[in-house]
Design a protein around this motif. Structure first.
Motif, mmCIF file in Angstrom:
data_model
loop_
_atom_site.group_PDB
_atom_site.id
_atom_site.type_symbol
_atom_site.label_atom_id
_atom_site.label_comp_id
_atom_site.label_asym_id
_atom_site.label_seq_id
_atom_site.Cartn_x
_atom_site.Cartn_y
_atom_site.Cartn_z
ATOM 1 N N GLY A 1 47.522 33.189 43.545
ATOM 2 C CA GLY A 1 48.624 33.681 44.361
ATOM 3 C C GLY A 1 48.237 34.922 45.156
ATOM 4 O O GLY A 1 48.833 35.217 46.192
ATOM 5 N N GLU A 2 47.252 35.654 44.675
ATOM 6 C CA GLU A 2 46.849 36.871 45.369
ATOM 7 C C GLU A 2 46.138 36.532 46.678
ATOM 8 O O GLU A 2 46.410 37.138 47.723
ATOM 9 N N ALA A 3 45.257 35.522 46.635
ATOM 10 C CA ALA A 3 44.563 35.100 47.852
ATOM 11 C C ALA A 3 45.588 34.642 48.887
ATOM 12 O O ALA A 3 45.487 34.932 50.085
ATOM 13 N N ALA B 1 41.512 48.399 47.493
ATOM 14 C CA ALA B 1 41.105 48.922 46.184
ATOM 15 C C ALA B 1 40.298 47.861 45.435
ATOM 16 O O ALA B 1 40.417 46.668 45.708
ATOM 17 N N THR B 2 39.528 48.270 44.468
ATOM 18 C CA THR B 2 38.836 47.325 43.597
ATOM 19 C C THR B 2 39.873 46.490 42.867
ATOM 20 O O THR B 2 40.960 46.963 42.567
ATOM 21 N N GLY B 3 39.482 45.275 42.554
ATOM 22 C CA GLY B 3 40.389 44.357 41.871
ATOM 23 C C GLY B 3 39.980 42.962 42.282
ATOM 24 O O GLY B 3 39.024 42.787 43.045
ATOM 25 N N CYS B 4 40.681 41.955 41.803
ATOM 26 C CA CYS B 4 40.314 40.580 42.135
ATOM 27 C C CYS B 4 40.160 40.380 43.635
ATOM 28 O O CYS B 4 39.185 39.801 44.102
ATOM 29 N N LEU B 5 41.122 40.874 44.395
ATOM 30 C CA LEU B 5 41.134 40.615 45.835
ATOM 31 C C LEU B 5 39.831 41.066 46.490
ATOM 32 O O LEU B 5 39.335 40.432 47.403
ATOM 33 N N LEU C 1 37.356 52.475 46.271
ATOM 34 C CA LEU C 1 37.285 52.549 44.815
ATOM 35 C C LEU C 1 38.560 51.958 44.240
ATOM 36 O O LEU C 1 39.460 51.553 44.950
ATOM 37 N N PHE C 2 38.634 51.983 42.916
ATOM 38 C CA PHE C 2 39.802 51.439 42.243
ATOM 39 C C PHE C 2 41.038 52.302 42.530
ATOM 40 O O PHE C 2 42.137 51.810 42.720
ATOM 41 N N ALA C 3 40.821 53.611 42.572
ATOM 42 C CA ALA C 3 41.961 54.525 42.580
ATOM 43 C C ALA C 3 42.386 54.987 43.963
ATOM 44 O O ALA C 3 43.497 55.468 44.139
ATOM 45 N N GLY D 1 46.010 46.780 47.315
ATOM 46 C CA GLY D 1 45.362 46.709 46.013
ATOM 47 C C GLY D 1 46.219 45.937 45.043
ATOM 48 O O GLY D 1 47.330 45.505 45.372
ATOM 49 N N GLY D 2 45.695 45.760 43.843
ATOM 50 C CA GLY D 2 46.441 45.081 42.787
ATOM 51 C C GLY D 2 47.430 46.025 42.140
ATOM 52 O O GLY D 2 47.536 47.198 42.517
ATOM 53 N N ASP D 3 48.149 45.536 41.140
ATOM 54 C CA ASP D 3 49.136 46.389 40.492
ATOM 55 C C ASP D 3 48.458 47.504 39.710
ATOM 56 O O ASP D 3 48.948 48.636 39.681
ATOM 57 N N GLY D 4 47.310 47.197 39.094
ATOM 58 C CA GLY D 4 46.594 48.251 38.358
ATOM 59 C C GLY D 4 46.212 49.370 39.301
ATOM 60 O O GLY D 4 46.504 50.550 39.076
ATOM 61 N N GLY D 5 45.580 48.988 40.427
ATOM 62 C CA GLY D 5 45.146 49.967 41.409
ATOM 63 C C GLY D 5 46.306 50.710 42.034
ATOM 64 O O GLY D 5 46.157 51.846 42.498
ATOM 65 N N THR D 6 47.481 50.104 42.048
ATOM 66 C CA THR D 6 48.616 50.712 42.731
ATOM 67 C C THR D 6 49.506 51.524 41.789
ATOM 68 O O THR D 6 49.705 52.715 41.981
ATOM 69 N N ASP E 1 51.066 42.228 43.223
ATOM 70 C CA ASP E 1 51.381 42.452 41.817
ATOM 71 C C ASP E 1 51.231 41.160 41.014
ATOM 72 O O ASP E 1 52.066 40.269 41.092
ATOM 73 N N ASN E 2 50.132 41.090 40.225
ATOM 74 C CA ASN E 2 49.998 39.952 39.322
ATOM 75 C C ASN E 2 50.187 40.396 37.870
ATOM 76 O O ASN E 2 49.836 39.707 36.935
ATOM 77 N N GLU E 3 50.747 41.554 37.735
ATOM 78 C CA GLU E 3 51.270 42.040 36.464
ATOM 79 C C GLU E 3 50.232 42.265 35.366
ATOM 80 O O GLU E 3 50.562 42.186 34.190
ATOM 81 N N ALA E 4 49.015 42.528 35.745
ATOM 82 C CA ALA E 4 47.993 42.973 34.788
ATOM 83 C C ALA E 4 46.686 43.240 35.525
ATOM 84 O O ALA E 4 46.562 42.947 36.710
ATOM 85 N N TYR E 5 45.734 43.777 34.792
ATOM 86 C CA TYR E 5 44.388 43.987 35.340
ATOM 87 C C TYR E 5 43.660 42.664 35.180
ATOM 88 O O TYR E 5 43.055 42.392 34.150
ATOM 89 N N MET E 6 43.724 41.841 36.191
ATOM 90 C CA MET E 6 43.186 40.497 36.059
ATOM 91 C C MET E 6 41.679 40.466 36.223
ATOM 92 O O MET E 6 40.968 39.767 35.527
ATOM 93 N N ASN E 7 41.181 41.262 37.150
ATOM 94 C CA ASN E 7 39.771 41.191 37.477
ATOM 95 C C ASN E 7 38.871 41.490 36.285
ATOM 96 O O ASN E 7 37.798 40.932 36.144
ATOM 97 N N THR E 8 39.329 42.360 35.407
ATOM 98 C CA THR E 8 38.496 42.725 34.267
ATOM 99 C C THR E 8 38.891 41.962 33.012
ATOM 100 O O THR E 8 38.485 42.291 31.915
ATOM 101 N N GLY E 9 39.741 40.948 33.156
ATOM 102 C CA GLY E 9 40.040 40.090 32.010
ATOM 103 C C GLY E 9 41.416 40.275 31.416
ATOM 104 O O GLY E 9 41.589 40.229 30.195
HETATM 105 C C1 LIG Z 1 37.732 53.917 37.928
HETATM 106 C C2 LIG Z 1 37.579 52.515 37.569
HETATM 107 N N1 LIG Z 1 38.005 52.066 36.374
HETATM 108 C C3 LIG Z 1 37.872 50.779 36.038
HETATM 109 C C4 LIG Z 1 37.344 49.918 36.920
HETATM 110 C C5 LIG Z 1 37.202 48.467 36.532
HETATM 111 N N2 LIG Z 1 38.169 47.657 37.185
HETATM 112 C C6 LIG Z 1 37.873 46.995 38.307
HETATM 113 S S1 LIG Z 1 39.137 46.061 38.847
HETATM 114 C C7 LIG Z 1 40.073 46.515 37.537
HETATM 115 C C8 LIG Z 1 41.428 45.965 37.335
HETATM 116 C C9 LIG Z 1 42.120 45.618 38.576
HETATM 117 O O1 LIG Z 1 43.460 45.320 38.270
HETATM 118 P P1 LIG Z 1 44.520 45.247 39.431
HETATM 119 O O2 LIG Z 1 44.471 46.464 40.246
HETATM 120 O O3 LIG Z 1 45.823 44.900 38.843
HETATM 121 O O4 LIG Z 1 43.997 44.069 40.361
HETATM 122 P P2 LIG Z 1 43.837 42.547 39.985
HETATM 123 O O5 LIG Z 1 42.408 42.308 39.637
HETATM 124 O O6 LIG Z 1 44.760 42.234 38.892
HETATM 125 O O7 LIG Z 1 44.186 41.876 41.243
HETATM 126 C C10 LIG Z 1 39.403 47.397 36.740
HETATM 127 C C11 LIG Z 1 39.971 47.928 35.498
HETATM 128 C C12 LIG Z 1 36.917 50.397 38.168
HETATM 129 N N3 LIG Z 1 36.418 49.552 39.079
HETATM 130 N N4 LIG Z 1 37.051 51.654 38.474
#
Ligand SMILES: Cc1ncc(C[n+]2csc(CCOP(=O)(O)OP(=O)(O)O)c2C)c(N)n1
Ligand SMILES: Cc1cc2nc3c(=O)[nH]c(=O)nc-3n(C[C@H](O)[C@H](O)[C@H](O)COP(=O)(O)OP(=O)(O)OC[C@H]3O[C@@H](n4cnc5c(N)ncnc54)[C@H](O)[C@@H]3O)c2cc1C
Ligand code: SF4
Ligand code: SF4
Ligand SMILES: [Mg+2]
Lengths: 543, 328
Positions: free
Chosen positions: B49-51, B74-78, B98-100, B127-132, B156-164
């Motif tokens: 759904g994110e794509a 931001a870093t994440g699945c996308l 970066l992620f943040a 970014g994803g929900d984690g990043g946001t 928002d896919n409601e979790a950190y999906m990219n890292t499992g």
């Molecule tokens: C500072 C930092 N911490 C941890 C990570 C590892 N990391 C990469 S993506 C990710 C989770 C992403 O989750 P989200 O933002 O919800 O995006 P999603 O993959 O779910 O789309 C994490 C923990 C990182 N890249 N940088």
């Protein structure tokens, strides 16, 4: 190395990554058989003509109908529309008013003067059609379009069969009927009225016909044995309705009792009302649930003041017209049993509407024919036991309706054509799996209840033979056509193209639909799941 | 609601397009010449759904800006599924940071464009929900507070999906993730206060905040289009199904998102300058159970025994949303 700092590789595109390899199921576009098409006895491709009508392309829609049925305007009025009964939209809100759109298209054609031409070169073959009812006329129409010379002979003074001499004018105006018959005749079909065929083999031989199609209908009103006094006025419904087409209106009196529970009984009762009867009472030995008449006909009759007497039989008719009725009771099997309770009912005339039988005397002496239960047996190609003699409509075993008759005529014509050319009937496209309601994704359809066609006001219905059910106007017809869910057939809503997460659906030119890009399709199944009309199927990837 | 009235064309405005529709009224996704900002060959899971959400949003933004668009991601699945070095699926100027810090990078791009006098080029941060809602929230709040000229989109896919599939501040109560296992008396994620990012954004009184789901493509497009008409900080929160993390069928990706809205669990609305300005009404209301049942992350609510208490609690959340936003 003229790359920027820390860059070692050229930028590439993800197109290099053929994600199609991930797939274990693949989406495939299909055309499923919509329930309406399956339900139409004339074999109309309803979904296809509604598709044209949706775009306001009424002539194309009409041309699609007349591929199968030369009577859209008639059919739009008298067909019992089994298509609507099975329409998937009924499960969503209300069935599509297929029939009203068909009528609209038929009326448009008459108004605009649309005509048809033969599709084939003259074959040099001659076919005799006996009976100018819906079945005979349909056969003649299709045979003419297939290039054959057709002669129709009918015992009556005018063509139409029961469409003219049975169905009352308030349901089927005669100018509409005549217009559609004229269009068939304009194809070069010869019609000979007042010509009763007494011996079919003689006429075939004398006229040097290569084949014949018989559709003489069922015109003899079935009688019940009712002990009656000399003066009792008893007649049968088909004769009554037929006499409506003559010069003189039949005299029925003020209190008319109709015996029977089928559509003919309803027509006779409603006709009696229009002829001035103060009371039209239908006596039927079973219950409302069991009656043969369609619900809408019963409702219209009740609205017009027809009275129903359920669970009653007529035992006898006295000198002064007094009828003796016996009350019936259903046994466990649902069969009516006499109770011995009697009752008197005053009447000026009694109309028997107990069904019709076919007069098959024209077949006397023809060898190899098989007649059972008063009807002629035919094989799957509509051919009787006698090679070259085909039959259809009310005289063969089947449901009796205009539409069934028209369907028989078409089927017979195609088989006669094949038989004359010494070839097999061109196999139609193989029937697809049916498009079920469960296979649709109805979320995407707009909420849109059916457009109700207006009806004639009650005062005028009680006294005149003006048409009761009125037509849709162009705007309503378009709306109604657009209510079609296009079951099982792509209507180009772009959902698959818009909703694929992998851009793996290719949108082709308008009318050409879509294609899947199997190099990238991952087989997620979203396109199939979100297709509103169920026109995508997921099939296992060939291993 | 930002939508256009469409005459009755069989599917009205519910489907992506329609052959009977004036191309003007068709969705961007129905356009054979849509920009396909993120193109095929990406490595997202089947039914991601994110794509899908990203393509809807960015193609709409590309159309609204005539292709003059830059995105910071931001870093994440996308980012990971679209751009494994050196390949990329992006067919638009796109930066990974970066992620943040995607909101800050976007702010920086916007500032640079301003200096260069390029008012025609617009900026998106995403970014994803984690990043946001978790690690990037400080940067995002700063971006809002400064009213930087950026549209920020959270998928928002409601979790950190990219890292499992680890829990995030956006993970709903009772959902199973790798870090909120379905064990113990209160299986799955805790019933906390949640982190309602759309309302947090509204609290900044920025020009525009909206929510949407991938189940309503036209709604996403209309909201992006509206956002691009405005300047300053804007926020769009799109619910995107993750078949892997939610353990639902890939084919049900859109259906699940649709149910999130139709149950009331995910309210879809728009707000301007801190006030709710429009809501998407529920069209066919469903009990939350129908939504939950399609997803393995809630299977512990149905077996070995039905957790009526938890189901009632989740239903109450939906009911409260319905009341709060007037969704019926
Ligand atoms: C500072 C930092 N911490 C941890 C990570 C590892 N990391 C990469 S993506 C990710 C989770 C992403 O989750 P989200 O933002 O919800 O995006 P999603 O993959 O779910 O789309 C994490 C923990 C990182 N890249 N940088
Ligand atoms: C009162 C009534 C109302 C009905 N209403 C409806 C309705 O609303 N909708 C519907 O679908 N169906 C209706 N039906 C049924 C429908 O009319 C018939 O099923 C249909 O007309 C049968 O078509 P056909 O071509 O087989 O025969 P017919 O229509 O009966 O036509 C047979 C023709 O053959 C001619 N003929 C007979 N014998 C000979 C011969 N020896 N030589 C030459 N010609 C001959 C007759 O003159 C007649 O013209 C109704 C029937 C009745 C009686
Ligand atoms: S919705 Fe259309 S295609 Fe489907 S059954 Fe009804 S008329 Fe036929
Ligand atoms: S939505 Fe796309 S990827 Fe999924 S099955 Fe259909 S074509 Fe393939
Ligand atoms: Mg996430």
């Amino acid at each position: 190395m003229d790359k920027p700092f820390a860059i070692t590789l050229d930028v590439g595109s993800s197109l290099a990554n053929k994600t199609g390899a991930w797939r274990d199921e693949r989406p495939v576009y299909v055309d499923r058989l919509p329930p309406c098409n399956k339900g139409c006895p004339a074999g109309e491709n309803i979904q296809a003509w509604l598709y044209h009508a949706e775009e306001g392309r009424y002539e194309d829609a009409w041309r699609q109908i007349v591929q199968d049925n030369p009577f859209p305007a008639v059919m739009g009025r008298v067909c019992y529309h089994p298509c609507t009964t099975v329409c998937n939209r009924a499960e969503l809100d209300e069935a599509v008013g297929i029939n009203s759109v068909e009528r609209f298209l038929g009326d448009q054609a008459i108004e605009q003067g649309w005509t048809v031409q033969a599709d084939a070169e003259p074959s040099g073959k001659r076919v005799l059609v006996v009976g100018a009812g819906p079945s005979g006329l349909s056969a003649a129409y299709h045979l003419a379009r297939l290039g054959h010379e057709v002669v129709i002979r009918d015992a009556g003074p005018l063509p139409g069969g029961m469409m003219r001499f049975g169905i009352p004018a308030y349901r089927l105006p005669r100018d509409v009927l005549q217009a559609e018959i004229d269009r068939i005749l304009a194809l070069g079909v010869t019609l000979e009225c007042d010509h009763k065929v007494a011996d079919i083999q003689d006429e075939i031989d004398e006229g040097a016909f290569d084949a014949a199609f018989l559709a003489v209908g069922a015109h003899i009103g079935r009688r019940a044995y009712i002990p009656a006094g000399e003066a009792a006025h008893i007649l049968d419904a088909v004769s009554l309705l037929r006499s409506m087409e003559g010069e003189e209106r039949p005299l029925l009196g003020r209190r008319v009792v109709i015996y029977g529970g089928g559509n003919t009984a309803m027509d006779a009762a409603r006709t009696a009302k229009r002829l001035g009867a103060s009371d039209a009472i239908v006596v039927y030995r079973r219950t409302q649930e069991q009656m043969g008449a369609h619900e809408f006909e019963l409702q219209e009759a009740l609205e017009e003041g027809v009275v129903m007497k359920w669970l009653s039989t007529i035992k006898s008719a006295g000198e002064d017209g007094t009828l003796t009725l016996e009350r019936m009771e259903l046994d466990e099997t649902g069969f009516p049993q006499p109770t011995g309770e009697l009752e008197q009912l005053e009447s000026d005339s009694l109309v028997l509407a107990l069904g019709q039988e076919a007069d098959l005397s024209l077949l006397d002496g023809v060898p190899d024919l098989e007649v059972a239960d008063g009807v002629v047996k035919v094989d799957a190609s509509m051919m009787t036991g006698r090679p070259g003699i085909f039959a259809g409509g009310d005289m063969v075993p089947a449901e009796r309706s205009v539409t069934v008759g028209v369907g028989h005529g078409k089927k017979a014509a195609r088989n006669i054509d094949a038989w004359l050319r010494g070839s097999a009937v061109a196999a139609g496209p193989t029937k697809h799996e049916e498009a079920s309601f469960a296979g649709l994704n109805t979320w995407y359809f707009s909420d849109a209840p059916k457009t109700v066609a207006p009806r004639l006001e009650m005062v005028r219905r009680q006294s005149s033979f003006a048409e009761v059910q009125l037509g849709l106007d162009a705007e309503n017809a378009l709306f109604e056509a657009r209510r079609c869910l296009s079951c099982g057939n792509c209507f180009e809503c772009d959902n698959c193209y818009g909703l694929c997460p992998d851009n793996a659906v290719i949108k082709l030119d308008p009318g050409a639909r879509y294609e899947i890009d199997y190099d990238y399709c991952k087989g997620c199944g979203i396109c199939a799941e979100e297709c509103p009309c169920g026109a995508i199927e997921m099939v296992p990837e060939p291993s | 609601m930002a939508s256009r009235p469409i005459k009755f064309y069989q599917v009205g405005s519910h489907a992506a397009g329609n052959r009977l529709l004036d191309p003007e009224l068709s969705s961007v996704q129905a356009d054979p010449n849509r920009s396909n900002s993120i193109t095929k060959g990406h490595r997202a899971c089947q039914g991601c759904g994110e794509a899908l959400g990203a393509r809807y949003a960015l193609d709409a933004a590309m159309r609204a800006t005539s292709g003059q668009l830059i995105a910071a991601n931001a870093t994440g699945c996308l980012e990971v599924f679209s751009t494994p070095y050196p390949e990329s699926s992006w067919q638009m100027p796109w930066l990974h940071s970066l992620f943040a810090n995607a909101p800050s990078v976007a702010t920086g791009i916007a500032a640079a464009l301003k200096v260069k006098g390029r008012s025609d080029v617009r900026v998106i941060g995403q970014g994803g929900d984690g990043g946001t809602v978790d690690i990037g929230m400080a940067c995002l709040s700063g971006m809002f507070e400064r009213n930087d000229d950026v549209l920020y989109i959270c998928y928002d896919n409601e979790a950190y999906m990219n890292t499992g599939v680890q829990r995030s501040g956006s993970t709903p109560p009772a959902a199973r993730t790798m870090t909120t296992q379905a064990v113990g008396a209160e299986p799955g994620n805790v019933f906390g206060q949640g982190k309602d990012m759309a309302r947090i954004a509204m609290a900044h009184d920025i020009p525009y905040v909206a929510t949407a789901t991938i189940a309503d493509l036209r709604d996403v497009e209309a909201k992006v289009e509206r956002a691009m008409e405005l300047h300053g900080a804007r926020y769009l929160h799109i619910l995107v199904t993750c078949p892997l993390g939610w353990s639902c069928a890939a084919a049900d990706s859109i259906k699940v998102a649709r149910l999130a809205k139709e149950t009331g669990l995910f309210p879809v609305f728009e707000a301007e300058l801190g006030h709710v300005s429009a809501v998407s009404k529920i069209r066919r209301r469903r009990p939350v159970e129908e939504y939950l049942k399609l997803q393995g992350r809630y299977s512990h609510l149905f077996k070995p025994n039905r957790r009526e208490d938890v189901l009632a609690h989740i239903q109450a959340i939906a009911d409260r949303n319905i009341e709060r936003y007037g969704l019926l």
